[in-house]
Design a protein around this motif. Sequence first.
Motif, PDB file in Angstrom:
ATOM      1  N   VAL A  83      47.241   3.625 -67.961  1.00  0.00           N
ATOM      2  CA  VAL A  83      47.174   3.121 -69.335  1.00  0.00           C
ATOM      3  C   VAL A  83      48.420   2.313 -69.683  1.00  0.00           C
ATOM      4  O   VAL A  83      48.394   1.465 -70.573  1.00  0.00           O
ATOM      5  CB  VAL A  83      47.013   4.299 -70.328  1.00  0.00           C
ATOM      6  CG1 VAL A  83      48.258   5.179 -70.360  1.00  0.00           C
ATOM      7  CG2 VAL A  83      46.686   3.827 -71.717  1.00  0.00           C
ATOM      8  N   ASP A  84      49.513   2.548 -68.970  1.00  0.00           N
ATOM      9  CA  ASP A  84      50.822   2.007 -69.343  1.00  0.00           C
ATOM     10  C   ASP A  84      51.078   0.691 -68.591  1.00  0.00           C
ATOM     11  O   ASP A  84      51.322   0.700 -67.383  1.00  0.00           O
ATOM     12  CB  ASP A  84      51.878   3.072 -68.982  1.00  0.00           C
ATOM     13  CG  ASP A  84      53.289   2.640 -69.338  1.00  0.00           C
ATOM     14  OD1 ASP A  84      53.501   1.449 -69.613  1.00  0.00           O
ATOM     15  OD2 ASP A  84      54.171   3.511 -69.331  1.00  0.00           O
ATOM     16  N   PRO A  85      51.025  -0.440 -69.282  1.00  0.00           N
ATOM     17  CA  PRO A  85      51.167  -1.725 -68.585  1.00  0.00           C
ATOM     18  C   PRO A  85      52.513  -1.875 -67.883  1.00  0.00           C
ATOM     19  O   PRO A  85      52.594  -2.512 -66.828  1.00  0.00           O
ATOM     20  CB  PRO A  85      51.034  -2.782 -69.692  1.00  0.00           C
ATOM     21  CG  PRO A  85      50.739  -2.079 -70.944  1.00  0.00           C
ATOM     22  CD  PRO A  85      50.870  -0.598 -70.736  1.00  0.00           C
ATOM     23  N   THR A 111      55.349  11.696 -68.771  1.00  0.00           N
ATOM     24  CA  THR A 111      56.266  11.314 -67.688  1.00  0.00           C
ATOM     25  C   THR A 111      55.492  10.497 -66.657  1.00  0.00           C
ATOM     26  O   THR A 111      54.268  10.596 -66.549  1.00  0.00           O
ATOM     27  CB  THR A 111      56.898  12.526 -66.961  1.00  0.00           C
ATOM     28  OG1 THR A 111      56.057  12.856 -65.862  1.00  0.00           O
ATOM     29  CG2 THR A 111      57.080  13.712 -67.868  1.00  0.00           C
ATOM     30  N   ASN A 112      56.235   9.705 -65.921  1.00  0.00           N
ATOM     31  CA  ASN A 112      55.629   8.926 -64.842  1.00  0.00           C
ATOM     32  C   ASN A 112      55.981   9.521 -63.484  1.00  0.00           C
ATOM     33  O   ASN A 112      55.843   8.851 -62.462  1.00  0.00           O
ATOM     34  CB  ASN A 112      56.118   7.469 -64.906  1.00  0.00           C
ATOM     35  CG  ASN A 112      55.636   6.766 -66.157  1.00  0.00           C
ATOM     36  OD1 ASN A 112      56.432   6.295 -66.965  1.00  0.00           O
ATOM     37  ND2 ASN A 112      54.336   6.703 -66.353  1.00  0.00           N
ATOM     38  N   VAL A 113      56.418  10.764 -63.480  1.00  0.00           N
ATOM     39  CA  VAL A 113      56.866  11.378 -62.219  1.00  0.00           C
ATOM     40  C   VAL A 113      55.760  11.316 -61.167  1.00  0.00           C
ATOM     41  O   VAL A 113      54.605  11.680 -61.420  1.00  0.00           O
ATOM     42  CB  VAL A 113      57.259  12.861 -62.444  1.00  0.00           C
ATOM     43  CG1 VAL A 113      57.499  13.569 -61.119  1.00  0.00           C
ATOM     44  CG2 VAL A 113      58.493  12.938 -63.322  1.00  0.00           C
ATOM     45  N   THR A 114      56.123  10.855 -60.008  1.00  0.00           N
ATOM     46  CA  THR A 114      55.175  10.759 -58.900  1.00  0.00           C
ATOM     47  C   THR A 114      55.977  10.568 -57.629  1.00  0.00           C
ATOM     48  O   THR A 114      57.172  10.294 -57.687  1.00  0.00           O
ATOM     49  CB  THR A 114      54.203   9.574 -59.117  1.00  0.00           C
ATOM     50  OG1 THR A 114      53.221   9.583 -58.077  1.00  0.00           O
ATOM     51  CG2 THR A 114      54.919   8.213 -59.131  1.00  0.00           C
ATOM     52  N   ALA A 161      44.727  -2.144 -65.876  1.00  0.00           N
ATOM     53  CA  ALA A 161      45.043  -1.253 -67.001  1.00  0.00           C
ATOM     54  C   ALA A 161      43.764  -0.549 -67.440  1.00  0.00           C
ATOM     55  O   ALA A 161      42.722  -1.198 -67.599  1.00  0.00           O
ATOM     56  CB  ALA A 161      45.629  -2.056 -68.151  1.00  0.00           C
ATOM     57  N   LEU A 162      43.833   0.742 -67.610  1.00  0.00           N
ATOM     58  CA  LEU A 162      42.662   1.498 -68.063  1.00  0.00           C
ATOM     59  C   LEU A 162      43.117   2.760 -68.784  1.00  0.00           C
ATOM     60  O   LEU A 162      43.884   3.559 -68.230  1.00  0.00           O
ATOM     61  CB  LEU A 162      41.774   1.839 -66.857  1.00  0.00           C
ATOM     62  CG  LEU A 162      40.448   2.548 -67.151  1.00  0.00           C
ATOM     63  CD1 LEU A 162      39.381   2.121 -66.144  1.00  0.00           C
ATOM     64  CD2 LEU A 162      40.583   4.066 -67.122  1.00  0.00           C
ATOM     65  N   ASN A 163      42.668   2.879 -70.016  1.00  0.00           N
ATOM     66  CA  ASN A 163      42.931   4.088 -70.797  1.00  0.00           C
ATOM     67  C   ASN A 163      41.765   5.043 -70.578  1.00  0.00           C
ATOM     68  O   ASN A 163      40.613   4.711 -70.893  1.00  0.00           O
ATOM     69  CB  ASN A 163      43.067   3.708 -72.278  1.00  0.00           C
ATOM     70  CG  ASN A 163      43.419   4.903 -73.148  1.00  0.00           C
ATOM     71  OD1 ASN A 163      43.353   6.055 -72.708  1.00  0.00           O
ATOM     72  ND2 ASN A 163      43.794   4.631 -74.386  1.00  0.00           N
ATOM     73  N   LEU A 164      42.045   6.204 -70.056  1.00  0.00           N
ATOM     74  CA  LEU A 164      40.970   7.157 -69.735  1.00  0.00           C
ATOM     75  C   LEU A 164      40.223   7.622 -70.983  1.00  0.00           C
ATOM     76  O   LEU A 164      39.137   8.178 -70.878  1.00  0.00           O
ATOM     77  CB  LEU A 164      41.544   8.360 -68.981  1.00  0.00           C
ATOM     78  CG  LEU A 164      41.994   8.064 -67.547  1.00  0.00           C
ATOM     79  CD1 LEU A 164      42.836   9.201 -66.993  1.00  0.00           C
ATOM     80  CD2 LEU A 164      40.788   7.807 -66.642  1.00  0.00           C
ATOM     81  N   MET A 165      40.799   7.380 -72.166  1.00  0.00           N
ATOM     82  CA  MET A 165      40.146   7.795 -73.415  1.00  0.00           C
ATOM     83  C   MET A 165      39.152   6.758 -73.923  1.00  0.00           C
ATOM     84  O   MET A 165      38.434   6.999 -74.879  1.00  0.00           O
ATOM     85  CB  MET A 165      41.196   8.034 -74.516  1.00  0.00           C
ATOM     86  CG  MET A 165      42.086   9.210 -74.265  1.00  0.00           C
ATOM     87  SD  MET A 165      41.139  10.721 -74.008  1.00  0.00           S
ATOM     88  CE  MET A 165      41.409  11.001 -72.270  1.00  0.00           C
TER      89      MET A 165
HETATM   90  C1  LIG Z   1      52.786  12.287 -64.149  1.00  0.00           C
HETATM   91  S1  LIG Z   1      52.045  10.718 -63.848  1.00  0.00           S
HETATM   92  C2  LIG Z   1      50.964  11.118 -62.500  1.00  0.00           C
HETATM   93  C3  LIG Z   1      51.002  10.092 -61.396  1.00  0.00           C
HETATM   94  C4  LIG Z   1      50.172  10.406 -60.158  1.00  0.00           C
HETATM   95  N1  LIG Z   1      48.776  10.543 -60.481  1.00  0.00           N
HETATM   96  C5  LIG Z   1      50.681  11.645 -59.479  1.00  0.00           C
HETATM   97  O1  LIG Z   1      50.076  12.712 -59.561  1.00  0.00           O
HETATM   98  O2  LIG Z   1      51.750  11.569 -58.849  1.00  0.00           O
HETATM   99  C6  LIG Z   1      50.901  10.598 -65.237  1.00  0.00           C
HETATM  100  C7  LIG Z   1      50.398   9.186 -65.484  1.00  0.00           C
HETATM  101  O3  LIG Z   1      49.268   9.287 -66.367  1.00  0.00           O
HETATM  102  C8  LIG Z   1      49.263   8.152 -67.201  1.00  0.00           C
HETATM  103  N2  LIG Z   1      48.431   8.432 -68.392  1.00  0.00           N
HETATM  104  C9  LIG Z   1      48.716   9.231 -69.449  1.00  0.00           C
HETATM  105  N3  LIG Z   1      47.725   9.191 -70.363  1.00  0.00           N
HETATM  106  C10 LIG Z   1      46.780   8.354 -69.853  1.00  0.00           C
HETATM  107  C11 LIG Z   1      45.522   7.891 -70.344  1.00  0.00           C
HETATM  108  N4  LIG Z   1      45.037   8.256 -71.527  1.00  0.00           N
HETATM  109  N5  LIG Z   1      44.810   7.037 -69.567  1.00  0.00           N
HETATM  110  C12 LIG Z   1      45.308   6.639 -68.347  1.00  0.00           C
HETATM  111  N6  LIG Z   1      46.488   7.038 -67.853  1.00  0.00           N
HETATM  112  C13 LIG Z   1      47.223   7.886 -68.589  1.00  0.00           C
HETATM  113  C14 LIG Z   1      50.743   7.930 -67.520  1.00  0.00           C
HETATM  114  O4  LIG Z   1      50.988   6.599 -67.945  1.00  0.00           O
HETATM  115  C15 LIG Z   1      51.400   8.273 -66.180  1.00  0.00           C
HETATM  116  O5  LIG Z   1      51.643   7.138 -65.397  1.00  0.00           O
END
Ligand SMILES: C[S@@+](CC[C@H](N)C(=O)[O-])C[C@H]1O[C@@H](n2cnc3c(N)ncnc32)[C@H](O)[C@@H]1O
Length: 303
Positions: A160-162, A88-91, A212-216
Motif C-alpha cells: 500500500v505504501d508507495p 513497520t516495514n520490517v522484513t 501499489a495495492l491497498n488490501l482494504m
Molecule cells: C512488516 S511488513 C511485512 C513484509 C513482508 N511481508 C514480510 O513478512 O517480511 C508489513 C507491510 O504491510 C504493508 N501494509 C500495511 N497495511 C497494508 C494494507 N492495508 N494493504 C497493503 N499493504 C499493507 C506495510 O506497508 C508494510 O510494508
Amino acid sequence: MTLAVSAANLVGGSANYVFTDADFAVIARRAHKDFGLHLTEAKKDLVYSRLAKRLRQLGLTDFTSYCQMIEAPEGAEERMQMLSALTTNVTHFFREEHHFRILREQVLPPLLKAARSGGRVRLWSAGCSAGQEPYSLAFTLLDLCPEAAQLDVRILATDVDPAILVRAQTGVYDNDELKALPESARSHYVTPAGDGRFAIGAKARAVISFGALNLMEDWPVRGPFDAIFCRNVAIYFDKPTQARLWSRFADLLPVGGTLCIGHSERVAGPALNCLEPAGVTTYRKSTARFAESPTRPTEGTPL
Ligand SMILES: C[S@@+](CC[C@H](N)C(=O)[O-])C[C@H]1O[C@@H](n2cnc3c(N)ncnc32)[C@H](O)[C@@H]1O
C-alpha cells in the motif's frame, strides 16, 4: 481523558502535544477505514509517539490540526505517511524460511513442470515491503527454473505504501540487509551497485511486477494465484477484517493453491471451509469455497 500532556511546549526541538481522546478516535477511525488498522485504546501511547514525529516535521502544534489534515480531501499523502508511521516495514530475505522450503519442495515442482508445457504460474507477495520477500520468491523460482522469465511464470509484488514500493523496485540493499541471503543466491542474483551496496540483477527482476495495492480496497488483479504470501501484514487488522481478507485470498486460489501467512497470524472464519493447514502458517485450498474456484485464464493474460 487527555492522554498526553500539556499544551504544545516546544523546547530545544522536543515537543509535547495535547492529544485528546477525540483526536485518538479520529486517527483510529481513519486508520481503520483506509487501511484496516486496528488501534485499540492500549495503542494510544504508541500512536502518540509515532505521530508526534510527524507533527514536528509538519510544524504543527497540536493533534487537532493533524486530525484536520488527515480528514481533508487533499490529505491522502499525509494519510499514507500516517500509515507508514503506525506500521513497520520490517522484513528480510528468506524470512520464515519454512515457507520457501515448502515452495521449493512441494509447490513449485509440479507448477514448473506444467509451465514448461505452456502452463501459467502466478505467485503474489501481498504487503511486500522493501522487496526482500518477492526477491526471495524469485530466487527460489529461478533456482528450480532458470528459464522462468521465458515462460508464463510471474510474481506480483504489492504494497500500500508507495515509498516502500519504490525501494522494492529499486532493489538495492546494503551489506547488512544481505546477511540473510545464502551465498549461492548472492553469487547468482546480486551484483555490486558500485557504492558499497548491492543490486538485484535483471534475471530476478524480470519475473516480478510491482504495483501499489491497498488490501482494504478493490484489487485490480484477476488471479488465480498458485501461491499467495501475505505475511506479517494482517497482524495490524482486527479479526473481522482478517477473516474477510482470508476469504478474498481463498477466492483467488485454485484448488491446491497455497496461502502463507505470518508467524503470529492464523486463518479463521469462513475461509476455513476451504483452506486446510498444510504446514507452519501454511494453508492449502482443498475445495472450491462457495462458488466455483477461479477458472484458469488463457495463457499470457495479465496478473
Ligand atoms: C512488516 S511488513 C511485512 C513484509 C513482508 N511481508 C514480510 O513478512 O517480511 C508489513 C507491510 O504491510 C504493508 N501494509 C500495511 N497495511 C497494508 C494494507 N492495508 N494493504 C497493503 N499493504 C499493507 C506495510 O506497508 C508494510 O510494508
